[in-house]
Each structure stands twice: as structure tokens, then as C-alpha cells.
Motif scaffolding. Structure first.
Motif, PDB file in Angstrom:
ATOM      1  N   GLU A  70       0.827  -1.201   0.000  1.00  0.00           N
ATOM      2  CA  GLU A  70       0.000   0.000   0.000  1.00  0.00           C
ATOM      3  C   GLU A  70       0.861   1.250   0.000  1.00  0.00           C
ATOM      4  O   GLU A  70       0.571   2.226  -0.710  1.00  0.00           O
ATOM      5  CB  GLU A  70      -0.933   0.003   1.208  1.00  0.00           C
ATOM      6  CG  GLU A  70      -1.839   1.217   1.262  1.00  0.00           C
ATOM      7  CD  GLU A  70      -2.642   1.310   2.542  1.00  0.00           C
ATOM      8  OE1 GLU A  70      -3.771   1.831   2.497  1.00  0.00           O
ATOM      9  OE2 GLU A  70      -2.143   0.861   3.590  1.00  0.00           O
TER      10      GLU A  70
ATOM     11  N   SER B 226       2.388   1.769  -3.483  1.00  0.00           N
ATOM     12  CA  SER B 226       1.383   2.237  -4.434  1.00  0.00           C
ATOM     13  C   SER B 226       1.000   3.689  -4.174  1.00  0.00           C
ATOM     14  O   SER B 226       0.861   4.484  -5.112  1.00  0.00           O
ATOM     15  CB  SER B 226       0.147   1.338  -4.360  1.00  0.00           C
ATOM     16  OG  SER B 226      -0.863   1.795  -5.237  1.00  0.00           O
ATOM     17  N   CYS B 227       0.839   4.064  -2.907  1.00  0.00           N
ATOM     18  CA  CYS B 227       0.407   5.424  -2.585  1.00  0.00           C
ATOM     19  C   CYS B 227       1.535   6.431  -2.753  1.00  0.00           C
ATOM     20  O   CYS B 227       1.344   7.498  -3.353  1.00  0.00           O
ATOM     21  CB  CYS B 227      -0.135   5.472  -1.163  1.00  0.00           C
ATOM     22  SG  CYS B 227      -1.689   4.594  -0.922  1.00  0.00           S
TER      23      CYS B 227
ATOM     24  N   SER C  54       2.361   0.152  -9.814  1.00  0.00           N
ATOM     25  CA  SER C  54       1.484  -1.011  -9.795  1.00  0.00           C
ATOM     26  C   SER C  54       2.090  -2.102  -8.921  1.00  0.00           C
ATOM     27  O   SER C  54       3.311  -2.322  -8.927  1.00  0.00           O
ATOM     28  CB  SER C  54       1.288  -1.530 -11.220  1.00  0.00           C
ATOM     29  OG  SER C  54       0.613  -2.765 -11.218  1.00  0.00           O
ATOM     30  N   VAL C  55       1.262  -2.806  -8.154  1.00  0.00           N
ATOM     31  CA  VAL C  55       1.732  -3.909  -7.316  1.00  0.00           C
ATOM     32  C   VAL C  55       1.147  -5.231  -7.791  1.00  0.00           C
ATOM     33  O   VAL C  55       1.193  -6.231  -7.072  1.00  0.00           O
ATOM     34  CB  VAL C  55       1.389  -3.662  -5.828  1.00  0.00           C
ATOM     35  CG1 VAL C  55       2.096  -2.419  -5.328  1.00  0.00           C
ATOM     36  CG2 VAL C  55      -0.112  -3.535  -5.631  1.00  0.00           C
TER      37      VAL C  55
ATOM     38  N   ASN D 227       4.720  -5.515 -12.542  1.00  0.00           N
ATOM     39  CA  ASN D 227       4.634  -5.339 -11.097  1.00  0.00           C
ATOM     40  C   ASN D 227       5.877  -4.595 -10.606  1.00  0.00           C
ATOM     41  O   ASN D 227       6.738  -5.162  -9.933  1.00  0.00           O
ATOM     42  CB  ASN D 227       4.500  -6.710 -10.417  1.00  0.00           C
ATOM     43  CG  ASN D 227       4.215  -6.603  -8.937  1.00  0.00           C
ATOM     44  OD1 ASN D 227       4.260  -5.520  -8.354  1.00  0.00           O
ATOM     45  ND2 ASN D 227       3.933  -7.732  -8.313  1.00  0.00           N
TER      46      ASN D 227
ATOM     47  N   GLY E 205       5.934  -2.183  -8.377  1.00  0.00           N
ATOM     48  CA  GLY E 205       5.866  -1.957  -6.931  1.00  0.00           C
ATOM     49  C   GLY E 205       6.381  -3.133  -6.130  1.00  0.00           C
ATOM     50  O   GLY E 205       7.117  -2.960  -5.146  1.00  0.00           O
TER      51      GLY E 205
ATOM     52  N   HIS F 145      -3.705   3.204 -10.369  1.00  0.00           N
ATOM     53  CA  HIS F 145      -3.038   1.999  -9.873  1.00  0.00           C
ATOM     54  C   HIS F 145      -3.571   1.629  -8.490  1.00  0.00           C
ATOM     55  O   HIS F 145      -3.798   0.455  -8.187  1.00  0.00           O
ATOM     56  CB  HIS F 145      -1.521   2.213  -9.804  1.00  0.00           C
ATOM     57  CG  HIS F 145      -0.858   2.229 -11.144  1.00  0.00           C
ATOM     58  ND1 HIS F 145       0.336   2.887 -11.379  1.00  0.00           N
ATOM     59  CD2 HIS F 145      -1.216   1.674 -12.323  1.00  0.00           C
ATOM     60  CE1 HIS F 145       0.675   2.730 -12.644  1.00  0.00           C
ATOM     61  NE2 HIS F 145      -0.243   2.001 -13.233  1.00  0.00           N
ATOM     62  N   TRP F 146      -3.729   2.632  -7.640  1.00  0.00           N
ATOM     63  CA  TRP F 146      -4.237   2.392  -6.282  1.00  0.00           C
ATOM     64  C   TRP F 146      -5.669   1.872  -6.339  1.00  0.00           C
ATOM     65  O   TRP F 146      -6.037   0.952  -5.610  1.00  0.00           O
ATOM     66  CB  TRP F 146      -4.165   3.678  -5.472  1.00  0.00           C
ATOM     67  CG  TRP F 146      -4.600   3.528  -4.048  1.00  0.00           C
ATOM     68  CD1 TRP F 146      -3.814   3.212  -2.974  1.00  0.00           C
ATOM     69  CD2 TRP F 146      -5.932   3.678  -3.540  1.00  0.00           C
ATOM     70  NE1 TRP F 146      -4.572   3.165  -1.835  1.00  0.00           N
ATOM     71  CE2 TRP F 146      -5.873   3.441  -2.147  1.00  0.00           C
ATOM     72  CE3 TRP F 146      -7.152   3.989  -4.112  1.00  0.00           C
ATOM     73  CZ2 TRP F 146      -6.998   3.516  -1.332  1.00  0.00           C
ATOM     74  CZ3 TRP F 146      -8.282   4.054  -3.311  1.00  0.00           C
ATOM     75  CH2 TRP F 146      -8.191   3.823  -1.936  1.00  0.00           C
TER      76      TRP F 146
ATOM     77  N   ASP G 233      -5.544  -1.839  -7.536  1.00  0.00           N
ATOM     78  CA  ASP G 233      -4.775  -2.848  -6.793  1.00  0.00           C
ATOM     79  C   ASP G 233      -5.084  -2.899  -5.311  1.00  0.00           C
ATOM     80  O   ASP G 233      -4.479  -3.704  -4.591  1.00  0.00           O
ATOM     81  CB  ASP G 233      -3.272  -2.568  -6.954  1.00  0.00           C
ATOM     82  CG  ASP G 233      -2.815  -2.646  -8.396  1.00  0.00           C
ATOM     83  OD1 ASP G 233      -3.521  -3.277  -9.199  1.00  0.00           O
ATOM     84  OD2 ASP G 233      -1.756  -2.065  -8.716  1.00  0.00           O
ATOM     85  N   GLN G 234      -6.005  -2.074  -4.801  1.00  0.00           N
ATOM     86  CA  GLN G 234      -6.155  -1.959  -3.351  1.00  0.00           C
ATOM     87  C   GLN G 234      -6.584  -3.262  -2.680  1.00  0.00           C
ATOM     88  O   GLN G 234      -6.314  -3.467  -1.497  1.00  0.00           O
ATOM     89  CB  GLN G 234      -7.149  -0.851  -3.015  1.00  0.00           C
ATOM     90  CG  GLN G 234      -8.514  -0.995  -3.655  1.00  0.00           C
ATOM     91  CD  GLN G 234      -9.440   0.148  -3.315  1.00  0.00           C
ATOM     92  OE1 GLN G 234      -9.463   0.612  -2.166  1.00  0.00           O
ATOM     93  NE2 GLN G 234     -10.197   0.627  -4.277  1.00  0.00           N
TER      94      GLN G 234
END
Length: 648
Positions: free
Chosen positions: A95, A98-99, A104-105, A231, A233, A341-342, A345-346
Motif C-alpha cells: 500500500e 502504491s500510494c 502497480s503492485v 509489477n 511496486g 493503480h491504487w 490494486d487496493q
């Protein structure tokens, strides 16, 4: 394979970087070079968006504070991939990546071959021609140098896995893209910008003047976004975890990796050495062009006070950290301005997954820090993988990925079992699928567990008793040059002594005839440990001894023998310093003094008359010494039998 919670801290203190706090308190790790020189241009926007790197454009304009990074490394535990603080475990999660950086994770794993002849790929991606692994004009592709080839005084460098950042900057930094219409040239500059980003901000290594050519294989196609779904992140987090686990060893003197991410994470959560942040923009921007949360830290910095006070200063601040000043959920309230992205992917943020960056494979363990997500925290948290398994994986390096014939390992095949392992979600949900929220009332129960399994301080009281027993040396050198006097070691010694006194007080409270003295000792220890922020540790010691947590409930009434009856306790009323004292005298009339009582008039006896306490009898005046004057000296001598005076 699961580890045991009873043996979380398996790396000995003498082998951990926290040992430096006592041996070399001003030690600071040396970071790599983290500075971009190729400027971003608006024509690169579409290509960077398709690569998933557009949000990184505004988060790299920042300098790394090496002392702050060192203080954090001293708190890192490679057994759990988390920082152990006085408030519990805390770590950088998917998280945060990403933030803070907008990466992207999820998506394709950053893995593959690392050693190859990259000549054709350099020509295709960067438009630079290299002949059979040699470049005759620039000493920029290496490692092995071959001199005296070709023209006199000309050096040749074999192309092998690296390219110097200086070469990239020379070729691509000074081009005016406003006048360029060829899309291929724009794409080449976009790839060069991404390569410098990899080598300086996202994946810097010990060779900080160069960048690995293995990243070019992910930059070939700058087509639509769905085709380049990588990926990044997870790769950044794997690189950070690996560098922290390497640098937390006592003999380490440097640290690399995405340190800017670690520093932004620390500024976001802890009020320690951070500048004043910038306000993030509103949600009016397109969702794929919104800035990352970390952009708030990349403006010209302003501090309330100068934080450049050395590693000891930051170490002291972390030693005194309290739970109520930690920003456990900093991203709440910013959901409406987060990037795409967030948003996508959250759901993967709280999952236990393997983060992979070629040979760097690390476990993401968010269930240990569910408080950072606002979720219910299990006590104890699910056990991490066995430390032996993590250490075996960390032994793999790029050098070990070469076979005897010099060919390279394909890391995507070598670690295929970790890549395909499905994510695990440990969040506790209700029957309707709602995640149970974090319960603040369970914090003391969590700390009771963490005290016995985690690392509260970089000054452990067991492994480092001989150091804590020594006197702290005085500050030496020029007084004018002293900017900060560290006190963490002093507080650690004070805490150590109070814990020993607490153990002694507990022993006395359980011993008949010594309970009252033991209770007094515990009251003093409670107050001092409360000032030091160690109330949880004090309570844990009482619970372990099966004593009431509230020491006022300890019964000492049976501790006094019959032949020594307790005197009635006089309750002194609260009066001002200059108020009427008659109430105090009134309450003292019932006190027994040598078998007598104070009478109604204040005198001694059985209530009879006597001199008043308010008007005590006058003392007799001492008669003056009639021989004190000098003129009576001879008379005094004659009176004392000095016959020589008479003869004279």
C-alpha cells in the motif's frame, strides 16, 4: 514452512546494526548516489503512462537523510521484514509503495535473464550501435577493459550487463524534444529516462554510477497500457527489503536500494525529522494523471527546527516514540485523489505474497501490521516463514546465477514456485464479508505480547547488560561545535536500573515483613517507567508475577505483627501556604507522643491544661558573658588562676 513465535529474534544482538548504538553511536551508513539528470519532457508522458512509471516523475526530487535511514536500519528485523519500535511492529507495505510512488503492485513479475549480450537490444531501444560487444569511442560499457586495441591510446570496453549513467546523460540529457517530430527518437529518450530512473531511484545498487542493462527487456514495447502491465511496486519492495536485511548486519557500512521510498514512508508516519509537507491537488485531474501521495514531500523543504543533528538524535526520537503520535493510517481521506493503480490494486494490499525482483525474493507480511490498514490485529500475528528459509533465499545473488559455462540463470524459471504461489489474505471478516476494524482497546494486550517477542529498544537489557552498567562518557571536544547531546543511552541505563528495582520490589512484595517497603519501591518504579514510556513493560512484569496490575490493590495489611500496631494515619487537610493552620493543629490533638496525648488546649497529658500549641512558652534568655569584652581580659585571667599576671 512456518516459524515459531517463541524465537522471532534469531539474529544475535552483537551481529545486528543496533549494536552500533552502544559501540559507535555516531555511525551513519553511506547511501548510493540518488540524483536524476535527464529531464522529463511532456512528450514522454504517454510512453511513461504505458510503462506504469508516470507517477514517478514528481517524486524523485528529494535528498536522502543518511542519519535518519541509519536509525531506521537499526530497528529493522530480517526475521519478520518489519521495524521493531517501542509501539510495536511497523513496515513498508505494498500500500505504501502504491500510494507514495504510484506504482502497480500487480501484473507481470520483474524477472528473467540478467546476463546476456545486449548489443541488439541497445540498438533497438536506445538507437545506439555497439559492434560485437565493443564500443570504440566511449569507455561506458564494461566490466572487463582491454587496452591497446585499435588506434594508439584508445581503450575498448567489453559490453557486459552495465551501462554508465554518464553515457546515458551524454547521449540523451541535452536534447530539445520540442523540435523532434520523430516518434522513435522520443521513445528512445523515454527509455533512457526510465533507465536512469531505475539506476538512481528505484533499483540503485553498489555500482551507483551505472545501471543494469537487464531492464531494457521491459522497455521494448511502449504500446498500449494493457500490454506492459508490470509489477514494479513488488520489485521495488523486494529490493528495499533485501537491502535492509543486508544493511542491518553489524559489519555493513553502506546501504542502497529505494531509500527515497523509505524516507518518504518515515516522514508520512512519524513526526521525526520530517519537513513541512505540500498540499496535494484536488480530484479534478484525470485518474491516470493524478500525482502520487509522495509528491507532497518533494517541494523545497522547510523545517520547524533543524533536524541535522546526527544519528544519535534520530535514535533518541525513536526510543521515545509514543503510539498516539504515529500516523497509522495516513492515506484515509485521500481516496478521492488517488491514481488509477491504487484504485485497481487496493484489494491486494493486505495479502501475504512474494515480492520478486530477479534474484531478490522477499515475503510481504502485512498481517503483522494490520493496524496500518485499520484492520483487526490478531494476537499473536500469524507466524512468519522460518528464518532459515529466508536466509537461504537471500544467499542467491546475480553472481550465483551464472553456470559453469558462463550462461545466465533465467530467474523467472528458477523462482517459479514463488511466482505462481497464490496470495494469502489473513483479514478477519464477518459473515457478511465486512472486515473487522482495528480495536484500540487491544493495544495493551498486543504490547504485552510484543514485549516478550519483539525488540523494544536498540539497547537490550539482557544481551547488553555490561554496557548498560557502565557510566555514559562525558561529551568531549569543542563545546561550540556540539549541536545535540544524545540521551537515549542515558535513558536506557535509567530504564535498565528501574527494571531491576521493579524485579526487586516484586520480590519484596511477596516476602512477609517486607511488603510495605516493596510497595513503596514499586510505586517509585511505576512513576519513573511511566515517564520513560514503559508502562506496558511494568504491567507485564506484574502480570508475570501474578500481582495486580494496579499496585494500589496489593494488600499489605497483614504484613505488620501484633506487637507493632499501626498508628492511626492523620489526614492533613489541603490548605494554602499562607492559610489558617488551626485545622492542622486540631487534627494533631489525637496523635500519641511518648504515651501522652495533646489536650484540648494543646498541652501534653491526659487532656489537662498546658501551654497552648499556638502560643508556645518563651525560652529563657541566656545571660550575657561578662568576660566577653576585651577590657575584662585581665580579670578573667586572674579568675582562672593566671599567677604570672599578678606578679607583673
Amino acid at each position: 514452512m512456518q516459524g515459531s513465535e517463541e524465537s522471532l529474534l534469531q539474529l544475535p544482538h552483537a551481529q545486528h546494526q543496533s549494536h552500533s548504538a552502544s559501540v559507535k553511536p555516531d555511525h551513519a551508513l553511506r547511501p548510493g548516489a540518488l540524483q536524476m539528470h535527464i529531464d522529463y519532457h511532456e512528450t514522454m508522458k504517454e510512453g511513461l503512462k504505458n510503462l506504469g512509471l508516470y507517477q514517478m516523475v514528481e517524486v524523485h526530487h528529494c535528498q536522502v537523510d543518511r542519519e535518519l535511514i541509519t536509525a531506521l536500519v537499526e530497528r529493522w528485523r530480517p526475521e519478520t521484514n518489519s521495524f521493531h519500535l517501542p509501539v510495536g511492529e511497523c513496515t513498508v507495505t505494498l500500500e505504501d509503495v502504491s500510494c507514495l510512488w504510484g506504482l502497480s503492485v500487480t501484473g507481470k513479475t520483474i524477472s528473467g535473464c540478467t546476463d546476456d549480450n545486449w548489443s541488439q537490444l541497445i540498438l533497438d531501444c536506445l538507437g545506439q550501435e555497439v559492434y560485437d560487444g565493443y564500443e570504440w569511442d566511449d569507455n561506458d560499457f564494461y566490466h572487463k577493459k582491454v587496452e591497446n586495441k585499435g588506434e594508439p591510446n584508445e581503450k575498448v570496453t567489453i559490453l557486459q550487463n552495465y551501462v554508465r549513467l554518464a553515457w546515458l546523460r551524454k547521449k540523451f540529457a541535452n536534447t530539445d524534444l520540442d523540435e523532434v517530430e520523430d516518434q522513435d527518437v522520443i521513445d528512445q529518450h523515454t527509455r533512457a529516462y526510465a533507465m536512469e530512473l531505475f539506476g538512481t531511484i528505484m533499483f540503485p545498487d553498489s555500482n551507483s554510477s551505472s545501471v543494469r542493462l537487464m531492464y531494457l527487456q521491459f522497455l521494448e514495447d511502449l504500446g498500449p497500457r494493457g500490454q506492459n502491465y508490470y509489477n514494479w511496486g513488488g520489485a521495488v519492495l523486494a529490493c528495499l527489503y533485501r537491502e535492509l536485511s543486508r544493511a542491518c548486519r553489524y559489519k555493513a557500512s553502506s546501504i542502497n536500494g529505494p531509500l527515497l521510498l523509505l524516507q518518504m514512508w518515515s516522514w508520512t508516519r512519524f513526526p521525526i525529522g520530517r519537513p513541512r509537507p505540500h498540499d496535494l491537488p484536488s480530484d479534478n485531474e484525470p485518474v491516470d494523471e493524478r500525482r502520487a501521495y509522495g509528491a507532497k514531500w518533494t517541494i523545497p523543504h522547510r523545517w520547524k527546527s533543524n533536524p541535522k543533528k546526527g544519528t544519535s538524535h534520530y535514535r533518541d526520537q525513536f526510543e521515545r516514540l509514543k503510539s498516539n503520535v504515529v500516523n497509522w493510517t495516513p492515506y484515509r481521506g485521500y481516496e478521492n485523489i488517488m491514481h488509477w493503480h491504487w484504485i485497481r490494486d487496493q484489494a491486494f494490499f493486505p495479502c501475504r505474497v512474494w515480492c520478486i525482483h530477479f534474484w531478490e525474493v522477499e515475503y510481504h507480511l502485512p498481517e503483522r501490521v494490520f493496524r496500518q490498514f485499520g484492520f483487526f490485529q490478531a494476537i499473536p500475528p500469524p507466524a512468519p516463514p522460518a528464518f532459515s528459509l529466508l536466509e537461504d533465499i537471500r544467499k542467491w545473488t546475480r553472481g550465483r546465477g551464472l553456470f559453469g559455462d558462463g550462461t545466465s540463470v533465467d530467474w523467472s524459471k528458477h523462482f517459479h514456485q514463488f511466482i505462481v504461489e497464490p496470495p494469502q489474505n489473513f483479514t478477519r471478516r464477518s459473515e457478511h464479508g465486512q472486515v473487522y476494524p482495528y480495536l484500540p482497546d487491544r493495544y495493551h494486550e498486543y504490547m504485552k505480547w510484543f514485549i516478550h517477542h519483539g525488540m523494544l529498544s536498540v539497547y537490550p537489557t539482557q544481551d547488553n547488560e555490561e554496557i548498560l552498567s557502565q557510566t555514559v562518557p562525558e561529551q568531549e571536544g569543542d563545546v561550540a561545535g556540539i549541536g545535540y547531546v544524545p540521551d537515549a543511552m542515558i535513558q536506557a541505563r535509567l530504564r535498565f536500573r528501574q527494571l531491576k528495582q521493579t524485579a526487586k520490589g516484586i520480590s519484596m512484595v511477596k516476602t512477609p515483613g517486607q511488603k510495605a517497603f516493596g510497595l513503596m519501591m514499586l510505586e517509585n518504579c511505576r512513576d519513573v517507567l511511566s515517564d520513560l514510556g514503559q508502562v506496558a513493560l511494568f504491567r507485564a512484569m506484574l502480570e508475570q508475577a501474578e500481582l495486580p496490575v494496579d499496585i494500589r490493590n496489593i494488600d499489605i495489611s497483614t504484613d505488620f505483627p501484633d506487637q507493632f500496631p499501626m498508628e492511626p494515619r492523620v489526614e492533613v487537610p489541603q490548605t494554602s501556604m499562607y492559610g489558617d493552620m488551626s485545622d492542622i493543629f486540631q487534627s494533631m490533638r489525637s496523635i500519641r507522643i511518648e504515651g501522652h496525648t495533646l489536650g484540648e488546649s494543646g498541652g501534653l497529658g491526659d487532656g489537662g491544661a498546658g501551654p497552648s500549641m499556638a502560643n508556645p512558652p518563651r525560652r529563657k534568655k541566656k545571660p550575657p558573658n561578662r568576660y566577653s569584652d576585651s577590657k575584662f581580659r585581665h580579670a578573667r585571667d586572674r579568675e582562672h588562676g593566671n599567677e604570672d599576671e599578678d606578679l607583673v
